[in-house]
Write a protein that holds these residues in place. Structure first.
Motif, PDB file in Angstrom:
ATOM      1  N   GLU A   1       0.837  -1.202   0.000  1.00 18.98           N
ATOM      2  CA  GLU A   1       0.000   0.000   0.000  1.00 18.98           C
ATOM      3  C   GLU A   1       0.872   1.251   0.000  1.00 18.98           C
ATOM      4  O   GLU A   1       0.609   2.214  -0.720  1.00 18.98           O
ATOM      5  N   PHE A   2       1.901   1.208   0.794  1.00 20.49           N
ATOM      6  CA  PHE A   2       2.824   2.343   0.894  1.00 20.49           C
ATOM      7  C   PHE A   2       3.486   2.604  -0.456  1.00 20.49           C
ATOM      8  O   PHE A   2       3.609   3.750  -0.896  1.00 20.49           O
TER       9      PHE A   2
ATOM     10  N   SER B   1       2.402   1.669  -3.431  1.00 21.44           N
ATOM     11  CA  SER B   1       1.474   2.039  -4.501  1.00 21.44           C
ATOM     12  C   SER B   1       0.931   3.454  -4.310  1.00 21.44           C
ATOM     13  O   SER B   1       0.697   4.172  -5.274  1.00 21.44           O
ATOM     14  N   GLN B   2       0.770   3.873  -3.043  1.00 18.46           N
ATOM     15  CA  GLN B   2       0.182   5.187  -2.794  1.00 18.46           C
ATOM     16  C   GLN B   2       1.223   6.290  -2.696  1.00 18.46           C
ATOM     17  O   GLN B   2       0.900   7.461  -2.880  1.00 18.46           O
ATOM     18  N   GLY B   3       2.431   5.940  -2.367  1.00 19.29           N
ATOM     19  CA  GLY B   3       3.429   6.967  -2.087  1.00 19.29           C
ATOM     20  C   GLY B   3       3.311   7.396  -0.642  1.00 19.29           C
ATOM     21  O   GLY B   3       2.261   7.232  -0.013  1.00 19.29           O
ATOM     22  N   ASP B   4       4.390   7.945  -0.108  1.00 16.86           N
ATOM     23  CA  ASP B   4       4.410   8.223   1.325  1.00 16.86           C
ATOM     24  C   ASP B   4       3.413   9.303   1.722  1.00 16.86           C
ATOM     25  O   ASP B   4       2.728   9.195   2.736  1.00 16.86           O
TER      26      ASP B   4
ATOM     27  N   ALA C   1       0.545  10.284   0.233  1.00 17.98           N
ATOM     28  CA  ALA C   1      -0.838   9.799   0.151  1.00 17.98           C
ATOM     29  C   ALA C   1      -1.121   8.790   1.252  1.00 17.98           C
ATOM     30  O   ALA C   1      -2.204   8.773   1.840  1.00 17.98           O
ATOM     31  N   PHE C   2      -0.119   7.967   1.551  1.00 15.52           N
ATOM     32  CA  PHE C   2      -0.290   6.966   2.604  1.00 15.52           C
ATOM     33  C   PHE C   2      -0.523   7.644   3.949  1.00 15.52           C
ATOM     34  O   PHE C   2      -1.444   7.289   4.695  1.00 15.52           O
TER      35      PHE C   2
ATOM     36  N   GLN D   1      -1.565  10.659   4.438  1.00 13.52           N
ATOM     37  CA  GLN D   1      -2.832  11.384   4.407  1.00 13.52           C
ATOM     38  C   GLN D   1      -4.001  10.443   4.703  1.00 13.52           C
ATOM     39  O   GLN D   1      -4.915  10.776   5.456  1.00 13.52           O
ATOM     40  N   ASN D   2      -3.957   9.259   4.108  1.00 16.01           N
ATOM     41  CA  ASN D   2      -5.002   8.269   4.368  1.00 16.01           C
ATOM     42  C   ASN D   2      -5.027   7.879   5.838  1.00 16.01           C
ATOM     43  O   ASN D   2      -6.089   7.725   6.433  1.00 16.01           O
TER      44      ASN D   2
END
Lengths: 531, 486
Positions: free
Chosen positions: B308-309, B311-314, B316-317, B319-320
């Motif tokens: 997940e990290f 694929s989303q980038g740090d 975005a991760f 922020q989620n």
């Protein structure tokens, strides 16, 4: 007496409660020493359920993994080892025509017409013999040199050919020697007469002299015509024989980029060579050689050969403009040594292919469009089916644990894996300084962190139950100092398929590796350090 | 560490010094029937004097404070090198799961009472009452000092900071009736007008670190009600706090009752039982409620999902993660009226008349708050020096402290009565002073060091002071009446 006692008791009480307060002790909090704060912190670091896509992500693009209807996974590397358009292959050089004729002396009153017919033979290489050519660019420059003293109109036509859909005709108004005109040839269709000489254009000049009753002393008329910067859109006819250089391109096998030791035996690897030919031209190709090359130490290479490689290989060609024909062959372990070549864990495969057009000469009419291409693509298909033994993957990462770990008494790492892959793995993390000198290692002694799941029976070898393993390691004492100096970590993984790499396994898309990494640290702070 | 300790000291004791609290009176007074205000500990306790008029604003001033957590004298000491040592272990060992700070003041504005035909007693009082009770959890302290790694598989109650602060005015009408030779009954009805309130109904924030993978689970459930705090804390330029409006606020009405009875077993032994402060206040003016949007929501951090990290980038991760945490732990503010209960107590007492001038009494007090019973015990001896001096010495166990020696006396000169008492006479006598250097900056940006001082009672587990002046009449009992205690 009683009154005095009462008074004393009252006064004593009052004084005790309200007046007798005093400061008994004073504490200078700036002198706090020998007071330790020893918190113990624990936290999960990583919690992932990794599929093969996640694992391969660090090595390759995930879209190279494909799954068949049985969820069986293939790793596919594709690359275009040759691709060339007709325009890049064939060029039409500048063409020039000079023709001179005598003029008839006399006195003219009114218009007087002369007709001249000439042959414009284009010089094209490779034995090319065109029936027609449609141009998308080019210029026609026409000039007339003469001692004619009358004005004249020269109309040049090429019978059968057209310019923008009309009969090809260019008009030059002569006013004196050197009169010229330039004509853009975009959209021109030139029809060649190959009955006597190849690539011949029949050119007709009609010269109309506008006489004024004076004496005509002209003796010659010289016509000069040039076709420059010709760019074709379509060529029809026989395009001759050209050599095709399709050599020195490679397929990168990135999964092996970080491999250093061991073998991987792909049970059924396949190498496909596909040719997509958009030229209406027969081509004969030769696969000069295919070579698997290992660049990581120890360097190695294996020439791929076998009956599966067709030599020579006649490439199919399309029968109509705008379509393409496909030719292909593939190598597998039955018609080549591709399996042995891949056992050296190569980082790339070199393909050297050559070819030529019209190998049998002018026996077939050809056609090409300027943008039509011939491309050779190589596809290496690696079904995850085989064995691995002592396969070592290694990667290096920059890292810093901090320059002052004096407050850390110990750190404990706990790694839990729940492995559905039929792969045993021993992983070690080396702590290195900036010069890659190994300072310490995480697992001391080294331990197997991945226990292989047990594959089911042939032919599917499906794993039904994952296998869990927990490994913990405490780093303490002088080893903490090694962490302070660590600038890089080298992660090495020794991988064997089930049963020491002796049994065939298959990898399916639903296999997962659950990884949980946790850390616990005992810290110790002295109060004097906490200002 | 040093600053942490100081912060805790300042929090625990500095706060204590700036608040006033605890809705209860001293325990020493209950046996001193010469003082009309003893009626407040049991409405069946008919005072000795037939009439009393409290000197306005001076008839009863009670100030009390306490802390049942750690004691600085057990935490801070000086070693042989003359350096200060902090004993964190001792501090934590002396704490319970929930530790309380108590602060209270009661100021009687007006009071009077009188007997009718020796069988009836009527009393009226108007009292300004303010108290605060602040609790802090031991778990949080342990979390800070030991870390979560030392407290695996324990659900730490780290958020249980509870504040119950109340300022209200009480108008009380009391009536006692001597039923027969053995039974006396009494009651007080109170009309209450609230001025200010802070009430943390729920501040449940828990933290659990499980031992296998160290997954950390946090839960949150918060409901804090306040009344008039919003106005008092308004810092906008065009707002000015109106004290007159605050003190005359009649919008927050409440009702309260005290009920009591005494039973005279024989001429020497009498028992008493009372229930005090049964009631509520309804807070309606400028109420504010801060509550969890997702009450009881929990979040478990089990580590970073690498895929997940990646694929989303740090960013975005993170922020989620922030959005998830916000969704679970976010609080909302509403402005709904609410009710709070009074601090109900039960007093069970016994009095034994040793001689005509000597009396021994015992009191068990059960204080109900935070869904728990908080007991106290008091043993007192009173001696009467005629009708002029009544002197009482007492011993109390309260606030987890066993060294509370109290004293109280009443002095009656003609109709004028003065009384003073405390349940812990030694607490305000011995003090400790803590000093440290603190870096400061002057107006020109130049830094300098300034000595800071904090002077605290050496043992301040329980401390109170009660003072008052009355005009009393008819204090000598009629010869044909046998009072309950006299």
């Amino acid at each position: 007496m009683k009154a005095k006692l009462l008074l004393f008791a009252g006064v004593f009480g009052l004084v005790s409660v309200f007046m007798a307060s005093c400061v008994k002790e004073e504490f200078d909090m700036d002198t706090i020493t020998a007071t330790n704060w020893d918190p113990n912190a624990a936290a999960p670091l990583i919690n992932s359920s990794l599929t093969l896509w996640d694992i391969m992500n660090d090595y390759d693009s995930t879209d190279l993994l494909v799954v068949d209807s049985n969820q069986f996974v293939y790793l596919i590397y594709e690359d275009t080892v040759y691709s060339q358009s007709a325009e890049e292959l064939i060029s039409i050089g500048n063409q020039s025509l000079n023709y001179s004729d005598n003029m008839v002396l006399g006195t003219y009153s009114g218009d007087y017409v002369f007709d001249y017919d000439y042959n414009f033979d284009l010089s094209l290489g490779g034995g090319m013999e065109l029936d027609s050519m449609i141009l998308k660019g080019g210029d026609l420059a026409m000039a007339m040199n003469s001692d004619l003293s009358y004005p004249a109109t020269i109309v040049m036509t090429i019978p059968g050919s057209t310019l923008n859909g009309n009969p090809f005709s260019v008009t030059l108004n002569y006013s004196g020697s050197g009169s010229s005109i330039s004509q853009n040839l975009t959209g021109a269709k030139l029809i060649f007469d190959n009955s006597v000489v190849s690539n011949r254009l029949a050119v007709h000049f009609k010269v109309t002299i506008h006489g004024n009753g004076g004496a005509n002393n002209a003796t010659y008329a010289n016509f000069n015509m040039n076709l420059n910067n010709l760019l074709f859109r379509y060529l029809y006819g026989y395009l001759g024989q050209f050599d095709l250089s399709m050599n020195n391109d490679t397929i990168g096998i990135k999964v092996y980029n970080n491999s250093f030791e061991g073998t991987v035996n792909w049970y059924d690897p396949r190498l496909y060579i596909n040719v997509y030919n958009g030229w209406g031209v027969p081509i004969r190709s030769t696969v000069d050689y295919l070579e698997a090359i290992r660049t990581n130490a120890p360097a190695n290479s294996v020439i791929i050969n076998g009956a599966g490689i067709p030599n020579p290989w006649d490439i199919n060609y399309p029968t109509s403009m705008g379509s393409y024909a496909t030719s292909s062959f593939y190598l597998d372990k039955n018609n080549s040594n591709i399996d042995a070549a891949l056992n050296i864990t190569p980082q790339r495969i070199l393909a050297l292919v050559s070819g030529s057009t019209n190998p049998n000469g002018n026996v077939v009419k050809n056609f090409v469009e300027d943008v039509s291409r011939m491309a050779v693509e190589a596809k290496l298909e690696l079904p995850f089916y085989g064995t691995a033994d002592g396969f070592v993957l290694q990667d290096t990462f920059d890292i810093s644990f901090g320059e002052d770990l004096s407050h850390v008494e110990w750190i404990m790492f706990k790694l839990y894996t729940n492995n559905m892959f039929p792969i045993d793995g021993t992983v070690q993390v080396y702590f290195c300084d900036s010069l890659n000198n190994r300072l310490d290692s995480l697992l001391n002694p080294i331990d197997q962190v991945l226990l292989s799941a047990i594959p089911g029976p042939a032919p599917d070898y499906i794993v039904t139950s994952p296998v869990a393993k927990t490994v913990s390691q405490k780093i303490e004492g002088p080893r903490i100092e090694n962490l302070e100096n660590t600038k890089k970590i080298v992660v090495s993984a020794w991988l064997d398929t089930y049963n020491g790499g002796s049994q065939l396994v298959k990898i399916y898309s639903y296999y997962k590796l659950d990884v949980r990494l946790s850390a616990q640290a005992q810290l110790s702070f002295n109060s004097s350090e906490l200002d | 560490m040093k600053k942490t300790i100081l912060i805790i000291l300042v929090f625990v004791y500095g706060l204590t010094g700036s608040f006033i609290l605890k809705a209860q009176n001293d325990m020493t007074i209950q046996g001193m029937r010469i003082i009309p205000q003893s009626f407040y500990s049991n409405p069946a306790f008919i005072p000795q004097c037939r009439w009393h008029i409290g000197i306005p604003a001076l008839s009863s001033l009670y100030i009390g404070t306490g802390h049942n957590g750690f004691n600085p004298k057990n935490v801070i000491s000086t070693n042989i090198q003359d350096s200060v040592e902090l004993d964190v272990e001792s501090m934590l060992n002396s704490m319970k799961n929930h530790n309380y700070l108590f602060l209270e003041t009661n100021e009687e504005l007006l009071s009077f009472g009188f007997k009718i035909k020796d069988k009836h007693y009527i009393n009226f009082s108007a009292t300004e009452r303010a108290f605060a009770r602040i609790s802090y959890p031991k778990d949080l302290m342990e979390f800070i000092f030991y870390g979560n790694g030392a407290l695996l598989d324990e659900t730490l109650d780290v958020g249980n900071f509870r504040i119950s602060a109340n300022h209200y005015r009480e108008f009380a009408f009391g009536y006692s009736y001597v039923y027969d030779d053995t039974w006396t009954f009494g009651a007080r009805a109170k009309i209450l007008f609230g001025m200010m309130n802070v009430n943390t109904k729920k501040t449940d924030i828990t933290l659990n670190t499980e031992s296998e993978f160290f997954d950390i689970t946090a839960t949150s459930d918060i409901l804090v009600n306040t009344c008039e705090i919003h106005n008092m804390s308004d810092t906008s330029e065009d707002y000015e706090f109106d004290f007159g409006k605050y003190i005359s606020n009649m919008k927050n009405m409440g009702l309260g009752f005290d009920l009591g009875a005494t039973y005279k077993f024989n001429d020497e032994l009498t028992f008493g039982l009372s229930v005090l402060d049964l009631g509520y206040i309804s807070w309606k003016s400028d109420p504010m409620n801060i509550k969890s949007v997702n009450a009881g929501g929990s979040f478990t951090y089990a580590g970073v999902d690498i895929s997940e990290f990646m694929s989303q980038g740090d960013s975005a991760f993170l922020q989620n993660l922030e959005d998830t945490l916000t969704g679970i732990f976010n609080v909302d503010t509403t402005y709904d009226k609410y009710k709070t209960s009074l601090n109900t107590r039960i007093h069970a007492s016994a009095f034994y008349k040793v001689t005509a001038k000597d009396q021994i009494s015992a009191l068990v007090r059960m204080h109900f708050y935070d869904r728990k019973v908080h007991p106290s015990f008091n043993l007192a001896y009173m001696h009467k020096f005629g009708d002029i001096w009544h002197v009482t010495g007492s011993y109390s166990i309260t606030n987890r402290n066993y060294t509370n020696f109290g004293i109280g006396f009443s002095l009656k000169l003609g109709p004028a009565q003065l009384y003073v008492m405390t349940d812990n006479v030694f607490a305000p006598i011995i003090w400790n002073r803590y000093t440290w250097q603190q870096e400061k900056e002057d107006d020109f940006g130049v830094t300098y060091w300034e000595t800071q001082k904090l002077t605290l009672p050496r043992n301040w587990k329980y401390m109170n002071f009660h003072f008052g002046m009355n005009l009393v009449f008819g204090c000598k009992p009629p010869k044909d009446l046998v009072p309950i205690l006299e």
